[in-house]
Scaffold this active site. Structure first.
Site, PDB file in Angstrom:
ATOM      1  N   ASP A  93      44.894  59.741  25.972  1.00 23.85           N
ATOM      2  CA  ASP A  93      45.694  61.282  25.598  1.00 23.85           C
ATOM      3  C   ASP A  93      44.828  61.905  24.337  1.00 23.85           C
ATOM      4  O   ASP A  93      44.429  60.979  23.847  1.00 23.85           O
ATOM      5  CB  ASP A  93      47.131  60.745  25.341  1.00 23.85           C
ATOM      6  CG  ASP A  93      47.712  59.959  23.809  1.00 23.85           C
ATOM      7  OD1 ASP A  93      46.593  60.420  23.644  1.00 23.85           O
ATOM      8  OD2 ASP A  93      48.903  59.656  23.505  1.00 23.85           O
ATOM      9  N   SER A  94      45.807  62.963  24.159  1.00 23.40           N
ATOM     10  CA  SER A  94      45.748  64.469  24.074  1.00 23.40           C
ATOM     11  C   SER A  94      45.984  63.876  22.484  1.00 23.40           C
ATOM     12  O   SER A  94      45.286  65.429  21.428  1.00 23.40           O
ATOM     13  CB  SER A  94      45.377  66.012  24.686  1.00 23.40           C
ATOM     14  OG  SER A  94      46.356  66.062  24.363  1.00 23.40           O
ATOM     15  N   GLY A  95      46.766  63.913  21.839  1.00 23.08           N
ATOM     16  CA  GLY A  95      47.368  63.579  21.284  1.00 23.08           C
ATOM     17  C   GLY A  95      48.658  64.846  20.235  1.00 23.08           C
ATOM     18  O   GLY A  95      49.691  64.530  20.049  1.00 23.08           O
ATOM     19  N   GLY A  96      48.732  65.856  21.607  1.00 21.20           N
ATOM     20  CA  GLY A  96      49.769  66.433  21.735  1.00 21.20           C
ATOM     21  C   GLY A  96      51.396  65.894  22.137  1.00 21.20           C
ATOM     22  O   GLY A  96      52.053  66.240  20.843  1.00 21.20           O
ATOM     23  N   ASP A 147      48.150  69.554  24.829  1.00 23.62           N
ATOM     24  CA  ASP A 147      48.944  70.136  25.862  1.00 23.62           C
ATOM     25  C   ASP A 147      49.644  70.572  24.913  1.00 23.62           C
ATOM     26  O   ASP A 147      50.418  69.516  23.609  1.00 23.62           O
ATOM     27  CB  ASP A 147      49.569  69.892  27.077  1.00 23.62           C
ATOM     28  CG  ASP A 147      49.578  68.239  27.136  1.00 23.62           C
ATOM     29  OD1 ASP A 147      49.714  67.683  25.872  1.00 23.62           O
ATOM     30  OD2 ASP A 147      50.614  68.485  28.121  1.00 23.62           O
ATOM     31  N   GLN A 190      52.813  71.425  33.301  1.00 25.04           N
ATOM     32  CA  GLN A 190      54.025  71.454  32.754  1.00 25.04           C
ATOM     33  C   GLN A 190      54.760  71.779  33.377  1.00 25.04           C
ATOM     34  O   GLN A 190      54.629  72.703  34.651  1.00 25.04           O
ATOM     35  CB  GLN A 190      54.197  72.577  31.003  1.00 25.04           C
ATOM     36  CG  GLN A 190      52.848  71.058  29.963  1.00 25.04           C
ATOM     37  CD  GLN A 190      54.286  70.255  29.545  1.00 25.04           C
ATOM     38  OE1 GLN A 190      55.282  69.101  30.099  1.00 25.04           O
ATOM     39  NE2 GLN A 190      53.459  68.660  29.392  1.00 25.04           N
ATOM     40  N   GLY A 217      55.551  66.385  30.703  1.00 21.33           N
ATOM     41  CA  GLY A 217      56.692  66.655  30.582  1.00 21.33           C
ATOM     42  C   GLY A 217      57.580  66.082  31.231  1.00 21.33           C
ATOM     43  O   GLY A 217      58.728  66.574  31.462  1.00 21.33           O
ATOM     44  N   ASP A 267      51.488  55.059  33.157  1.00 21.90           N
ATOM     45  CA  ASP A 267      51.290  54.291  32.301  1.00 21.90           C
ATOM     46  C   ASP A 267      52.709  54.263  30.719  1.00 21.90           C
ATOM     47  O   ASP A 267      53.232  55.232  31.293  1.00 21.90           O
ATOM     48  CB  ASP A 267      49.951  55.119  31.098  1.00 21.90           C
ATOM     49  CG  ASP A 267      51.214  56.030  30.734  1.00 21.90           C
ATOM     50  OD1 ASP A 267      51.134  57.505  30.514  1.00 21.90           O
ATOM     51  OD2 ASP A 267      51.308  56.135  28.620  1.00 21.90           O
ATOM     52  N   CYS A 305      56.736  33.349  39.473  1.00 23.25           N
ATOM     53  CA  CYS A 305      55.735  34.518  39.030  1.00 23.25           C
ATOM     54  C   CYS A 305      54.945  33.061  38.606  1.00 23.25           C
ATOM     55  O   CYS A 305      55.205  31.980  38.007  1.00 23.25           O
ATOM     56  CB  CYS A 305      56.184  34.953  37.537  1.00 23.25           C
ATOM     57  SG  CYS A 305      55.066  35.839  36.384  1.00 23.25           S
ATOM     58  N   CYS A 307      52.469  33.566  35.675  1.00 17.94           N
ATOM     59  CA  CYS A 307      51.753  34.094  34.566  1.00 17.94           C
ATOM     60  C   CYS A 307      51.374  33.378  33.620  1.00 17.94           C
ATOM     61  O   CYS A 307      53.182  31.622  34.236  1.00 17.94           O
ATOM     62  CB  CYS A 307      52.358  35.537  33.889  1.00 17.94           C
ATOM     63  SG  CYS A 307      54.005  34.827  33.349  1.00 17.94           S
ATOM     64  N   CYS A 310      55.004  31.953  32.253  1.00 15.14           N
ATOM     65  CA  CYS A 310      55.861  31.369  33.921  1.00 15.14           C
ATOM     66  C   CYS A 310      55.911  30.101  33.989  1.00 15.14           C
ATOM     67  O   CYS A 310      56.865  29.561  34.523  1.00 15.14           O
ATOM     68  CB  CYS A 310      56.448  32.059  35.332  1.00 15.14           C
ATOM     69  SG  CYS A 310      57.237  33.888  34.099  1.00 15.14           S
ATOM     70  N   HIS A 336      53.839  38.370  30.800  1.00 22.92           N
ATOM     71  CA  HIS A 336      54.973  38.097  31.395  1.00 22.92           C
ATOM     72  C   HIS A 336      54.760  39.564  32.374  1.00 22.92           C
ATOM     73  O   HIS A 336      54.605  39.893  33.203  1.00 22.92           O
ATOM     74  CB  HIS A 336      56.223  37.226  31.510  1.00 22.92           C
ATOM     75  CG  HIS A 336      57.021  37.495  32.452  1.00 22.92           C
ATOM     76  ND1 HIS A 336      57.057  37.113  33.974  1.00 22.92           N
ATOM     77  CD2 HIS A 336      58.005  38.252  33.627  1.00 22.92           C
ATOM     78  CE1 HIS A 336      57.817  37.805  34.462  1.00 22.92           C
ATOM     79  NE2 HIS A 336      57.750  38.160  33.768  1.00 22.92           N
TER      80      HIS A 336
END
Ligand SMILES: [Zn+2]
Length: 379
Positions: A93-96, A147, A190, A217, A267, A305, A307, A310, A336
């Site tokens: 990400d940009s940090g904004g 941004d 945005q 946003g 994300d 599941c 994983c 589980c 999990h």
């Protein structure tokens, strides 16, 4: 492996798409969920375990890494992939967003943002040019424009002013990024929940031209209904042949709703963060492992599941290690949760390519409505 960055849509079902983003570091199957590796680690997970859940790409945070250990140090040590032992693609990400949300002491002007570190109070400047430099030093495969995301609540005039500043910063980000074959730069739309502002933002970004387009946003407290309201039109304002990334989303039902509306990437810290607080996400909804009803239960968290949590452990064990504050509790529940999220994405991709997305969504909702498995009756 591809020499350049590219995106191919293989199939569509309604507005939903499935395809592949190709990069020199590997392919990203879309729709994709990106686990968050804030400080050069997905907390409680080894990188090979993250890959084993099916993740093709991770997200790293510019804000955290620029403060500690610094982008310059990571660069000297061979870049972020080598530093954290993850050789697949990384988006930064940009940090904004984090400057806005984590630091009370900040000053914003046309040039950028001056802020004080939440770690040691040291003063820093973040501008579109500096953000591009940091993300280049990290070696990020997908770089995000710098941004501004206005703090809520904000008036429509404030959202408009902030969006237009972000569009000027998008042009400066594009200019500073330059020509870097194999690396991509994404613009960020945005405009809050106002359709005219979102359309204006999309037009400004398309005029500059990016390798992908993010919808920013959202998931900032507006609620799912308002978010879906924007997603009903926003992806359609962006180029069809470029990936669309919804930032910071979300819960499993947010993800399904976003994919149905044409989003390709997402994300969220939720699966990893909840894993550390005793919350598990399953196909039957959320399970709180600290609840006393699990203390004698020999059954796995989710019988369907595969994983390690589980396959090899009971709810009683997961309850015990959470209560005893053992480190393995965070490890197993995070594994999990990430496994469940990646399985959900694989299910969505298969359903889109086979043209049965509406059946998949109906089954997803029906299973959630059934709720968690019945408490075990002890006789
Ligand atoms: Zn599991």
């Amino acid at each position: 492996m591809s020499e350049t960055f590219g995106f191919t849509v293989a199939a569509t079902d309604g507005k939903a798409r499935t395809g592949v983003i190709s990069t020199p570091r590997g392919e990203i199957r879309t729709p994709a969920f990106m686990p968050v590796g804030t400080a050069a680690t997905v907390k409680a997970m080894m990188p090979e375990s993250v890959a084993a859940t099916g993740a093709d790409i991770l997200l790293g945070n510019t804000y955290h890494l620029m403060l500690r250990p610094t982008a310059e140090r990571i660069d000297r040590l061979g870049g972020l992939h080598r530093f954290m032992n993850w050789d697949k693609p990384i988006l930064t990400d940009s940090g904004g967003f984090q400057v806005m949300s984590l630091t009370a002491l900040r000053k914003l002007n046309e040039d950028g943002v001056r802020f004080k570190s939440h770690i040691d109070g040291s003063e820093h400047w973040l501008t579109p040019e500096r953000s591009m430099e940091i993300q280049r030093l990290l070696g990020s495969d997908i770089v995000m424009c710098f941004d501004e995301c206005p703090a809520l609540p904000a008036t429509e005039a404030e959202v408009a002013k902030s969006m237009r500043l972000s569009m000027r910063w998008a042009q400066r980000s594009r200019d500073a990024f330059g020509d870097r074959p194999g690396h991509a730069l994404f613009g960020i739309m945005q405009g809050g929940v106002t359709q005219e502002l979102r359309e204006e933002s999309a037009g400004a970004l398309k005029a500059i031209g990016f390798d992908g387009y993010a919808i920013g946003g959202l998931a900032v407290g507006e609620g799912q209904e308002a978010m879906f309201g924007v997603l009903d039109y926003a992806p359609g304002t962006l180029p069809e042949d470029k990936p669309r990334y919804l930032m910071g989303v979300g819960k499993p039902d947010d993800i399904v709703g976003a994919v149905v509306r044409g989003v390709d990437m997402m994300d969220c810290v939720l699966p990893s963060r909840s894993g550390r607080t005793g919350q598990a996400w399953t196909r039957r909804g959320q399970v709180n492992i600290k609840n006393a009803r699990h203390q004698d239960d020999p059954r796995p968290l989710d019988e369907d599941c595969t994983c390690p949590a589980c396959r090899n452990y009971s709810r009683a064990y997961l309850h015990h290690v959470f209560r005893a504050q053992e480190i393995i509790s965070s490890m197993l529940l995070t594994w999990h949760n990430l496994h469940y999220y990646q399985e959900l994405m694989a299910g969505l991709r298969a359903a889109i390519s086979e043209g049965r997305l509406s059946d998949f969504v109906a089954a997803f909702e029906a299973q959630r409505a059934e709720g968690d498995i019945e408490p075990l009756t002890l006789t």
